[in-house]
Design an enzyme around this catalytic site. Structure first.
Site, mmCIF file in Angstrom:
data_model
loop_
_atom_site.group_PDB
_atom_site.id
_atom_site.type_symbol
_atom_site.label_atom_id
_atom_site.label_comp_id
_atom_site.label_asym_id
_atom_site.label_seq_id
_atom_site.Cartn_x
_atom_site.Cartn_y
_atom_site.Cartn_z
ATOM 1 N N ALA A 129 1.823 -0.173 10.719
ATOM 2 C CA ALA A 129 1.515 -1.566 10.414
ATOM 3 C C ALA A 129 0.663 -1.609 9.157
ATOM 4 C CB ALA A 129 0.755 -2.211 11.570
ATOM 5 N N GLU B 148 0.854 -1.180 0.000
ATOM 6 C CA GLU B 148 0.000 0.000 0.000
ATOM 7 C C GLU B 148 0.901 1.245 0.000
ATOM 8 O OE1 GLU B 148 -2.845 0.372 3.186
ATOM 9 O OE2 GLU B 148 -3.796 2.091 2.241
ATOM 10 N N GLU C 158 -5.538 -3.002 12.607
ATOM 11 C CA GLU C 158 -5.203 -3.794 11.417
ATOM 12 C C GLU C 158 -6.132 -5.001 11.298
ATOM 13 O OE1 GLU C 158 -3.375 -2.181 9.495
ATOM 14 O OE2 GLU C 158 -2.499 -0.803 10.956
HETATM 15 ZN ZN LIG Z 1 -5.547 1.555 8.587
#
Ligand SMILES: [Zn+2]
Length: 846
Positions: free
Chosen positions: A252, A123, A288
């Site tokens: 994360a 990402e 997450e």
């Molecule tokens: Zn997020």
């Protein structure tokens, strides 16, 4: 080569990808600089898009070895952005082999190595550095991955089919792809889901770190249970893996079934982690994990919709932490962080809507506005539709959009359909940048209290005109005897100016306005010191009670700075009373003892027409803390004894709250006792929270030399603790010498500047010491810019983010403005400057 002028991507120009991806098969041969990626991708025409005779696949820094379509060799046209290739009219199979070098990838996106292990960060657009692919979130596909390597542990998304082979049945965009291979050890766990399925859980760490994963595992199980109970969301694979990595740009990443974490947000033991670390680990593990539904099962159509997954998931992790740790304390810390980061952003040159409309580099939009204001928007939405309406809307969202790449319009539509409410005006919260300023005037006559509100949002870059927003204003009334005479009522403001009445009152009450911080606005309310002190003593809304003390503190500090006034006795006696009140949680009382930050005061002064002087702000806070210590010494001393927590250390909220109050008392008492308590605590502490609190005090009062050395000797082999050691020396340094402290720390043998955590510890620490950063001779500005110039070619993402230290340049005097602009211009002129940093510096300069 780089394009001469990078072109912005615009929301208005979205078009669907002409193909759908039916299946992705990847084979990795991990061999250092000679790593090969073989991809086999099944494409079919997208019925929702226009037909295309050729295909464009993203690709960056890839060496194409071979490419075939339906088995026949092809020769695509390759540019710096990707490749284009003619394709057949129906479905077809694309096969390619590329060579990549993860060992020299210091940008930490795509596939890279960290301490001998392979790992990925895709990402937002890292997958295009792994192979040629339509690297956009609306292209979702099932992935099967084979990893050939001599590494003992090989992980990817989904379920493990055989050793080193993984199959993910859930269609996902490429940004959720992950791969890890290394010599890792696991801390195992298991979870039985609500429908009775067994899930294998693993937290993978470097050999020797296994014992430090226990708390993260516990947080994971609690997160899984909470999401079932509160949102009815069940986990959907047979296995869930988490990996801790030392070199990581972010906190994360929620890759499907294989979350990758910055090791600082996984590893904890009482000796090495503070209460704050435990708190973060719990919150980030939850965040997450929650993405599995809000982000992975339902993802974003394009990166403009980033807040769809982030705003909602931050909101969900805040709800979780609030359930785990107490609502009032959690809400106050959220708001403190919102004001420190998001308000600062929203009031400066980087202001942008929760859903931005254009970007050059999407990585620059992982901002406090998208995340935290995005969560505040949902907080308001829930207040407007009520708990039941919210639950109905979320059920509909999961039912209607599971498997989709969705938009903010889709999100608001489920609320409209579930509750029958028109949200067209409310949707401005997603498109309009800037923090609204809410002013209020109060009138009382014949038993009726009238509140006249006015809202105004200043122009922000690219948005000169602002429309009125829907603002939920929670109000309660306190009678003269201190009892609540009207319970909390949510007033819905939707015009520029609007009045609300409370009738049938026997005497003039004091209104408690914007309870629980019901909207992300700046409340401008003229109130005399006595009424503020009254709210500080009596408000039944814990957030607003804290807020009364905070605003009073700000007003007192402002008077000290601008008029040389003495600390007001109302504040000192008011705070003393609250702090001594045993019916209040210790963590809450600790927050009461905190003062507005130097940065917050600088903005407040600027807003009221003053030019903030960072040294004067620092001195005033110091003087007020001296006065608080003198006034409260006996209470603080007794609390310091009372709040001692018995061994063994436990990270639970109650014990952590006691330690935070004890730490706050220690900070003030050290102004009276010559640091005697801090010295004793530093020697005796059996946990990092207290050891670090004592060390901070010693450094701050110039008595830290021996302790700094002792701490180093004790912890030099622990990289996470050493990050704290570096940072503390910068943050607690006297402003006059901070630049020199930073300089000598950057020359330290353990300053591994390519590691983002270490870099942020030292250089990022400068931002937490505003008086040092804004030193009048500009030495800190130069030093900071020198390091950004050095980091940019190595790690553009982290460099770009750290340019925000300069975003407030316009607040300051002409000399400082000029010095900051000079540094920004020096960065902008760097030959080969990254697009990431170039975009940020350009926006900050305006
Ligand atoms: Zn997020």
């Amino acid at each position: 080569m780089k394009d001469a002028a990078p072109q912005p991507v615009r929301l208005s120009e979205y078009t669907p990808f002409p193909f759908v991806v039916e299946q992705v098969d990847l084979r990795f041969t991990l061999a250092g600089a000679e790593t090969r990626v073989h991809s086999k991708i099944r494409f079919a025409p997208n019925p929702a898009a226009e037909r295309a005779g050729e295909i464009f696949l993203h690709g960056k820094e890839l060496e194409l070895i071979s490419a075939r379509i339906d088995g026949a060799e092809v020769s695509p046209v390759i540019t710096a952005r990707g490749l284009t290739c003619p394709v057949p009219s129906g479905a077809f199979t694309w096969e390619a082999e590329v060579r990549i070098d993860p060992t020299t990838n210091t940008s930490l996106d795509g596939l890279y190595t960290s301490g001998g292990m392979y790992c990925t960060q895709c990402e937002a657009e890292g997958f295009r550095k792994i192979t040629f692919y339509p690297d956009r979130p609306d292209v979702m596909a099932p992935f099967r991955v084979q990893i050939d390597s001599d590494m003992p542990v090989r992980l990817s998304n989904g379920n493990m089919v055989e050793e080193g082979v993984w199959d993910d049945p859930w269609p996902k965009p490429a940004y959720l792809f992950a791969l890890v291979a290394g010599d890792l050890r696991n801390f195992p766990g298991e979870f039985k889901t609500m429908s009775g399925k067994d899930v294998e859980l693993n937290i993978w760490v470097r050999p020797g770190d296994e014992a430090r994963a226990e708390y993260a595992m516990d947080a994971l199980k609690r997160s899984m249970a909470w999401d079932e109970e509160v949102y009815g969301r069940e986990y959907d694979l047979q296995i869930f893996n988490i990996v801790a990595v030392d070199d990581f740009n972010m906190g994360a990443m929620e890759n499907k079934g294989l979350n990758i974490f910055n090791s600082k947000y996984v590893l904890a033991s009482p000796e090495t982690a503070t209460d704050t670390d435990y708190d973060f680990i719990e919150g980030i593990i939850a965040h997450e994990y929650f993405h599995n539904w809000t982000g992975n099962r339902i993802t974003c159509r394009d990166w403009f919709q980033l807040c769809l997954k982030e705003g909602l998931t931050v909101f969900r992790d805040q709800q979780f932490s609030s359930d785990m740790r107490g609502a009032a304390v959690k809400r106050i810390t959220e708001v403190m962080q919102l004001r420190a980061r998001q308000f600062r952003e929203d009031q400066g040159p980087l202001a942008h809507p929760v859903r931005p409309e254009e970007y050059i580099e999407i990585n620059n939009f992982y901002t406090a506005t998208v995340y935290e204001k995005g969560a505040e928007v949902i907080h308001m939405l829930k207040a407007l539709v009520g708990d039941e309406g919210y639950a109905k809307a979320l059920d509909l969202y999961f039912e209607r959009h599971d498997g989709d790449a969705a938009t903010i319009e889709d999100w608001l539509k489920v609320f409209e359909d579930a509750t029958g409410r028109d949200l067209s005006q409310f949707s401005r919260w997603y498109s309009q940048a800037g923090t609204p300023r809410l002013t209020v005037e109060e009138h009382f006559k014949d038993g009726t209290l009238t509140l006249d509100f006015k809202q105004e949002t200043k122009p922000t870059p690219g948005q000169a005109q602002k429309q009125p927003q829907v603002i939920p204003i929670a109000v309660g009334l306190i009678g003269p005897n201190g009892n609540e005479v009207a319970e909390t009522r949510v007033l819905e403001m939707n015009k520029s100016e609007q009045s609300f009445e409370f009738t049938g009152l026997s005497a003039m009450p004091v209104a408690s306005i914007l309870r629980n911080f019901s909207a992300p606005v700046v409340l401008d309310r003229k109130l005399d010191i006595a009424s503020r002190a009254f709210l500080l003593a009596h408000d039944t809304d814990p957030f607003n009670r804290w807020e009364a003390g905070r605003v009073l503190g700000k007003e007192v500090l402002t008077q000290m700075i601008t008029e040389g006034a003495a600390p007001a006795p109302d504040l000192l006696t008011g705070l003393s009373r609250v702090v001594a009140d045993d019916s209040l949680e210790p963590a809450y009382r600790a927050l009461m003892l905190g003062l507005p930050s130097e940065d917050d005061l600088a903005q407040t002064l600027f807003d009221s027409g003053h030019v903030p002087d960072p040294a004067a702000i620092h001195a005033a806070r110091d003087a007020l803390q001296d006065a608080m210590a003198a006034e409260m010494e006996p209470i603080l001393a007794s609390l310091y004894e009372q709040m001692e927590t018995p061994a063994p250390y436990s990270p639970d909220a109650e014990a952590a709250g006691k330690r935070s109050l004890r730490g706050a008392c220690l900070g003030l008492l050290s102004r009276r006792d010559g640091c005697a308590r801090a010295k004793a605590l530093f020697e005796a502490a059996d946990n990092m929270t207290e050891e670090l609190a004592a060390l901070a005090v010693l450094i701050r009062h110039g008595q830290g030399e021996a302790a700094v050395q002792a701490f180093y000797d004790k912890w030099r082999h622990d990289r996470l603790v050493m990050d704290k050691w570096f940072m503390l020396q910068v943050v607690q340094s006297s402003p006059e010498t901070m630049a020199e402290t930073v300089k000598s720390l950057t020359e330290h043998a353990d300053f591994d500047w390519k590691n983002p955590n270490r870099f942020r510890s030292v250089l990022g620490g400068m931002q937490a010491n505003p008086a040092g950063f804004h030193r009048a001779d500009g030495a800190a500005y130069r030093l900071y810019a020198d390091w950004l110039l050095k980091l940019d070619p190595v790690n553009p993402q982290t460099t770009a983010r750290m340019t925000t230290a300069f975003e407030t340049w316009a607040r300051y005097d002409a000399d400082r403005q000029q010095m900051m602009r000079e540094q920004l211009e020096r960065i902008a002129a760097l030959p080969g400057l990254s697009e990431n940093t170039g975009e940020m510096v350009g926006r900050i300069l305006g």
